[in-house]
Design a protein around this motif. Structure first.
Motif, short mmCIF file in Angstrom:
data_model
loop_
_atom_site.label_atom_id
_atom_site.label_comp_id
_atom_site.label_asym_id
_atom_site.label_seq_id
_atom_site.Cartn_x
_atom_site.Cartn_y
_atom_site.Cartn_z
N ALA A 106 -13.41 -6.69 17.74
CA ALA A 106 -13.13 -5.94 19.11
C ALA A 106 -11.53 -5.83 19.09
O ALA A 106 -11.20 -4.84 19.54
N ALA A 107 -10.83 -6.79 18.48
CA ALA A 107 -9.66 -6.61 18.20
C ALA A 107 -9.22 -5.27 17.61
O ALA A 107 -8.20 -4.47 17.90
N ARG A 137 -11.84 -8.84 27.29
CA ARG A 137 -10.60 -9.18 27.27
C ARG A 137 -9.69 -8.13 26.78
O ARG A 137 -8.57 -7.85 27.24
N TYR A 138 -10.12 -7.18 25.90
CA TYR A 138 -9.31 -6.08 25.21
C TYR A 138 -9.51 -4.98 26.25
O TYR A 138 -9.06 -3.69 25.71
N LEU A 171 -12.27 -3.15 26.44
CA LEU A 171 -13.37 -2.15 25.71
C LEU A 171 -14.37 -2.05 26.67
O LEU A 171 -15.10 -2.95 27.13
N ALA A 185 -14.85 -10.88 23.85
CA ALA A 185 -13.59 -10.33 23.52
C ALA A 185 -13.37 -8.84 23.89
O ALA A 185 -12.37 -8.19 24.10
N ALA A 186 -14.50 -8.08 24.02
CA ALA A 186 -14.51 -6.64 24.38
C ALA A 186 -13.67 -6.40 25.80
O ALA A 186 -12.96 -5.86 26.13
N ARG A 246 -9.70 -2.08 19.55
CA ARG A 246 -8.58 -1.66 20.37
C ARG A 246 -7.52 -1.28 19.66
O ARG A 246 -6.90 -0.48 20.18
N ARG A 247 -7.17 -1.88 18.63
CA ARG A 247 -5.84 -1.59 17.88
C ARG A 247 -6.18 -0.16 17.31
O ARG A 247 -4.99 0.57 17.17
N ARG A 288 -12.21 3.10 22.87
CA ARG A 288 -12.31 2.63 24.41
C ARG A 288 -13.42 2.38 24.72
O ARG A 288 -13.92 1.56 25.63
N PRO A 305 -14.76 -11.00 17.84
CA PRO A 305 -13.59 -10.92 18.27
C PRO A 305 -12.83 -10.08 17.44
O PRO A 305 -12.09 -9.42 17.73
#
Length: 188
Positions: A77-78, A111-112, A114, A108-109, A81-82, A86, A74
């Motif tokens: 993944a965060a 959720r974000y 990705l 997590a990907a 994204r930050r 993509r 996670p």
């Protein structure tokens, strides 16, 4: 594990327990820990490990990890994204370590937002990853994510062949203190 034999780990633990150890520090690698756990639970001499897997935890098994297989995915993944990535290509060890990292990274990907352009399980000791890197590159990924123990990173970097994609990795970098692994961590 991934080198050697889980049976050797069990034999060493049993020998220490038979000699009267009141607690044992180790093993340190998740695959060794999960292989050893039934023996520890049967014999009852506590073992304290550096393992990052929650499956290791039990009545006689304790962990002091330098990272967690549950939270590193996670975080990656965060971070992706930050940074604005993509579409990410994932290389993951075909092991409990890689599978657990993947399970939590993939959640997590999603959720974000990705997109996983490729998801490839590789042998933890792989040295020739040319085909896997070629496939990851062909997907148009804007970042490469490695989820694993770290020994196969030598093969990953050797196969990049000029592909200068942003690279994200777990705490696999703990090997960087060994001179033979320093080239594997260039760019990660």
């Amino acid at each position: 594990l991934p080198r050697g034999s889980g049976d050797d780990v069990v034999a060493a633990y049993e020998e220490l327990a038979a000699e009267g150890a009141v607690a044992i520090i180790g093993p340190f690698v998740t695959d060794n820990c999960t292989y050893l756990k039934p023996t520890v639970e049967r014999i009852g001499v506590p073992a304290i490990a550096w393992c990052g897997a929650s499956s290791w935890l039990g009545r006689w098994t304790f962990s002091l990890p330098n990272g967690s297989l549950l939270d590193e995915g996670p975080y990656l993944a965060a971070y992706a994204r930050r940074k604005g990535y993509r579409h990410v290509a994932v290389l993951r060890d075909a092991s409990e370590i890689g599978d657990t990292y993947w399970r939590f990274f993939e959640r997590a990907a999603r959720r974000y937002g990705l997109s996983i352009s490729s998801n490839q399980a590789i042998e933890p000791l792989a040295t020739d990853l040319s085909a896997e890197i070629r496939l990851a590159r062909e997907t148009g990924a804007d970042a490469l994510v490695y989820l694993g123990y770290g020994m196969s990173l030598l093969g990953v970097n050797a196969a990049l062949d000029g592909w200068d994609v942003p690279r994200l990795a777990t705490t696999a970098f703990v090997f960087c203190y060994r001179p033979q692994y320093l080239p594997a961590f260039e760019g990660w």
